[in-house]
Design an enzyme around this catalytic site. Structure first.
Site, PDB file in Angstrom:
ATOM      1  NE  ARG A  33      -4.031  -1.165  -0.323  1.00 30.29           N
ATOM      2  CZ  ARG A  33      -4.239  -2.490  -0.394  1.00 30.29           C
ATOM      3  NH1 ARG A  33      -3.060  -3.364  -0.961  1.00 30.29           N
ATOM      4  NH2 ARG A  33      -5.402  -3.117  -0.606  1.00 30.29           N
TER       5      ARG A  33
ATOM      6  CB  CYS B  38      -9.541  -1.352   3.420  1.00 28.77           C
ATOM      7  SG  CYS B  38     -10.134  -3.075   2.979  1.00 28.77           S
TER       8      CYS B  38
ATOM      9  CD  GLU C  49      -5.819   0.933   2.455  1.00 26.56           C
ATOM     10  OE1 GLU C  49      -6.402   1.426   1.452  1.00 26.56           O
ATOM     11  OE2 GLU C  49      -5.841  -0.344   2.580  1.00 26.56           O
TER      12      GLU C  49
HETATM   13  N1  EPU Z   1     -12.697 -11.282   7.335  1.00 28.58           N
HETATM   14  C1  EPU Z   1     -13.367 -11.608   8.421  1.00 28.58           C
HETATM   15  N2  EPU Z   1     -14.264 -10.758   8.964  1.00 28.58           N
HETATM   16  C2  EPU Z   1     -14.259  -9.298   8.385  1.00 28.58           C
HETATM   17  C3  EPU Z   1     -13.490  -9.106   7.200  1.00 28.58           C
HETATM   18  C4  EPU Z   1     -12.661 -10.058   6.720  1.00 28.58           C
HETATM   19  O1  EPU Z   1     -13.345 -12.916   9.047  1.00 28.58           O
HETATM   20  O2  EPU Z   1     -15.261  -8.618   8.983  1.00 28.58           O
HETATM   21  C5  EPU Z   1     -11.752 -12.233   6.881  1.00 28.58           C
HETATM   22  C6  EPU Z   1     -12.108 -12.784   5.602  1.00 28.58           C
HETATM   23  O3  EPU Z   1     -12.942 -13.757   5.710  1.00 28.58           O
HETATM   24  C7  EPU Z   1     -10.966 -13.121   4.968  1.00 28.58           C
HETATM   25  C8  EPU Z   1      -9.712 -12.472   5.552  1.00 28.58           C
HETATM   26  O4  EPU Z   1     -10.440 -11.785   6.812  1.00 28.58           O
HETATM   27  O5  EPU Z   1     -10.454 -14.689   5.458  1.00 28.58           O
HETATM   28  C9  EPU Z   1      -9.412 -11.491   4.726  1.00 28.58           C
HETATM   29  O6  EPU Z   1     -10.452 -10.428   4.061  1.00 28.58           O
HETATM   30  P1  EPU Z   1     -10.472 -10.042   2.617  1.00 28.58           P
HETATM   31  O7  EPU Z   1     -10.684 -11.105   1.487  1.00 28.58           O
HETATM   32  O8  EPU Z   1     -11.610  -8.839   2.594  1.00 28.58           O
HETATM   33  O9  EPU Z   1      -9.326  -9.136   2.465  1.00 28.58           O
HETATM   34  P2  EPU Z   1      -8.599  -8.021   3.329  1.00 28.58           P
HETATM   35  O10 EPU Z   1      -7.290  -8.319   3.682  1.00 28.58           O
HETATM   36  O11 EPU Z   1      -9.598  -7.739   4.336  1.00 28.58           O
HETATM   37  C10 EPU Z   1      -7.687  -6.996   1.066  1.00 28.58           C
HETATM   38  C11 EPU Z   1      -7.386  -5.346   0.704  1.00 28.58           C
HETATM   39  C12 EPU Z   1      -8.714  -4.884   0.124  1.00 28.58           C
HETATM   40  C13 EPU Z   1      -8.877  -5.816  -1.086  1.00 28.58           C
HETATM   41  C14 EPU Z   1      -9.039  -7.288  -0.520  1.00 28.58           C
HETATM   42  C15 EPU Z   1      -9.004  -8.332  -1.720  1.00 28.58           C
HETATM   43  C16 EPU Z   1      -6.234  -4.201   2.554  1.00 28.58           C
HETATM   44  C17 EPU Z   1      -6.080  -3.376   3.938  1.00 28.58           C
HETATM   45  N3  EPU Z   1      -7.207  -4.541   1.932  1.00 28.58           N
HETATM   46  O12 EPU Z   1      -8.505  -7.092   2.066  1.00 28.58           O
HETATM   47  O13 EPU Z   1      -8.340  -3.608  -0.341  1.00 28.58           O
HETATM   48  O14 EPU Z   1     -10.014  -5.104  -1.778  1.00 28.58           O
HETATM   49  O15 EPU Z   1      -7.887  -7.543  -0.018  1.00 28.58           O
HETATM   50  O16 EPU Z   1      -8.211  -8.143  -2.572  1.00 28.58           O
HETATM   51  O17 EPU Z   1      -5.202  -4.632   2.366  1.00 28.58           O
HETATM   52  C18 EPU Z   1      -8.706  -1.119  -0.085  1.00 28.58           C
HETATM   53  O18 EPU Z   1      -7.381  -1.208  -0.034  1.00 28.58           O
HETATM   54  O19 EPU Z   1      -9.457  -0.252   0.279  1.00 28.58           O
HETATM   55  C19 EPU Z   1      -9.105  -2.571   0.076  1.00 28.58           C
HETATM   56  C20 EPU Z   1     -10.570  -2.889   0.359  1.00 28.58           C
END
Ligand code: EPU
Length: 292
Positions: A154, A202, A277
């Site tokens: 990021r 995020c 972020e």
């Molecule tokens: N999860 C939970 N509860 C929640 C949210 C997530 O249990 O309320 C679990 C999900 O089930 C999953 C894990 O946490 O096993 C990760 O969740 P997710 O797949 O949504 O990925 P993330 O790491 O939360 C990242 C990026 C997103 C991007 C997604 C998909 C960051 C901070 N976020 O999210 O980016 O869309 O991967 O590629 O790196 C952004 O930058 O604004 C953003 C949304």
């Protein structure tokens, strides 16, 4: 707010503002940005009109210069900072060029995407950046090859340089497969994120997995019971803990207050202080350096 239509106009706007003692804030698509309530003092330069996209072999004015005379069959997309990310993903799909599928569903403009290394679980923008055109704070433009850049999670690693455009190196592939991958990522994303609601994406960066036992920021927020928590018109999404959604009448104050509340809850429960972020523009006094 200044709205240059070309990178050169952008440069002139920047220099003019600097000569008058301002440090301009740059507005891309605004997708990852929260602006404080009230009146914001200072100069904003928006890339909104700088939307051009070039491919090698194109007969349009400027194409040869921006593609550095690449051969017509090269899968290179060169765009100015204001080109929309969804539009770039769409172009790659139409051409059957692979490399941008993982960015499906990422909003905002290319400039912000490069500056912040937009992306997620399926890829980051810097995976395909071949070179970036930047403007230094003193007003000089430069072309930086990928090898001279050090992007991180990021973070495009460009410091105070402003992105004016970038060249994305893709790979010729199969149109149907590219389209299928984009569709699958979008479906996966909308299953877990509140994509139909208003948010800044995020809120927090994911913490070092070693410190959090591999739990993402969203999971940490969920585990401390903060999902659904409200402040004014702002709500921690009930779908994904790392989003604060605007239920209709939220003020920046509500969103920022809720972010601090959630950060505190996670810190109390786990000792992990989540890093924001989302970019925040606060109210500096006139003439103050608004750099974060
Ligand atoms: N999860 C939970 N509860 C929640 C949210 C997530 O249990 O309320 C679990 C999900 O089930 C999953 C894990 O946490 O096993 C990760 O969740 P997710 O797949 O949504 O990925 P993330 O790491 O939360 C990242 C990026 C997103 C991007 C997604 C998909 C960051 C901070 N976020 O999210 O980016 O869309 O991967 O590629 O790196 C952004 O930058 O604004 C953003 C949304």
């Amino acid at each position: 707010m200044l709205e240059p239509a070309t990178p050169e106009e952008f440069r002139l706007a920047w220099i003019e503002a600097r000569e008058r003692g301002h440090w301009p804030r740059i507005l891309g698509g605004g997708a990852n940005l929260l602006i404080a309530d009230g009146t914001l003092e200072g100069v904003v330069i928006t890339t909104d009109r700088m939307q051009r996209v070039f491919r090698p072999g194109m007969r349009e004015a400027g194409a040869e210069e921006w593609t550095n005379d690449a051969a017509p069959d090269e899968a290179l997309l060169v765009a100015w900072a204001g080109a929309g990310m969804p539009g770039l993903v769409r172009v790659s799909r139409e051409l059957g060029w692979t490399g941008l599928e993982g960015l499906a569903g990422v909003p905002g403009h290319l400039g912000g995407g490069v500056a912040m290394n937009a992306g997620g679980r399926w890829g980051e923008l810097w995976d395909v950046v071949e070179r970036v055109h930047v403007l230094s704070p003193s007003g000089e433009t430069r072309e930086l090859p990928r090898a001279e850049c050090t992007p991180g999670y990021r973070d495009g690693g460009l410091g105070d340089d402003v992105v004016l455009g970038a060249a994305l190196r893709l790979t010729p592939g199969n149109k149907a497969e590219v389209a299928e991958a984009i569709k699958a990522y979008l479906a996966e994303k909308s299953a877990v994120q509140p994509v139909t609601e208003h948010s800044s994406g995020c809120v927090f960066k994911n913490p070092d997995p070693e410190l959090s036992d591999g739990r993402s920021a969203g999971k940490l927020v969920e585990d401390c019971g903060a999902k659904g928590r409200r402040r004014g018109g702002a709500e921690v999404s009930t779908k994904h803990g790392n989003f604060v959604v605007n239920k209709g009448d939220a003020r920046a104050e509500d969103v920022l207050g809720l972010i601090e509340e959630v950060r505190g809850l996670v810190a109390d429960a786990t000792g992990i202080v989540l890093e924001t972020e989302v970019q925040v523009w606060g109210n500096a006094a006139p003439g103050d350096d608004p750099r974060p």
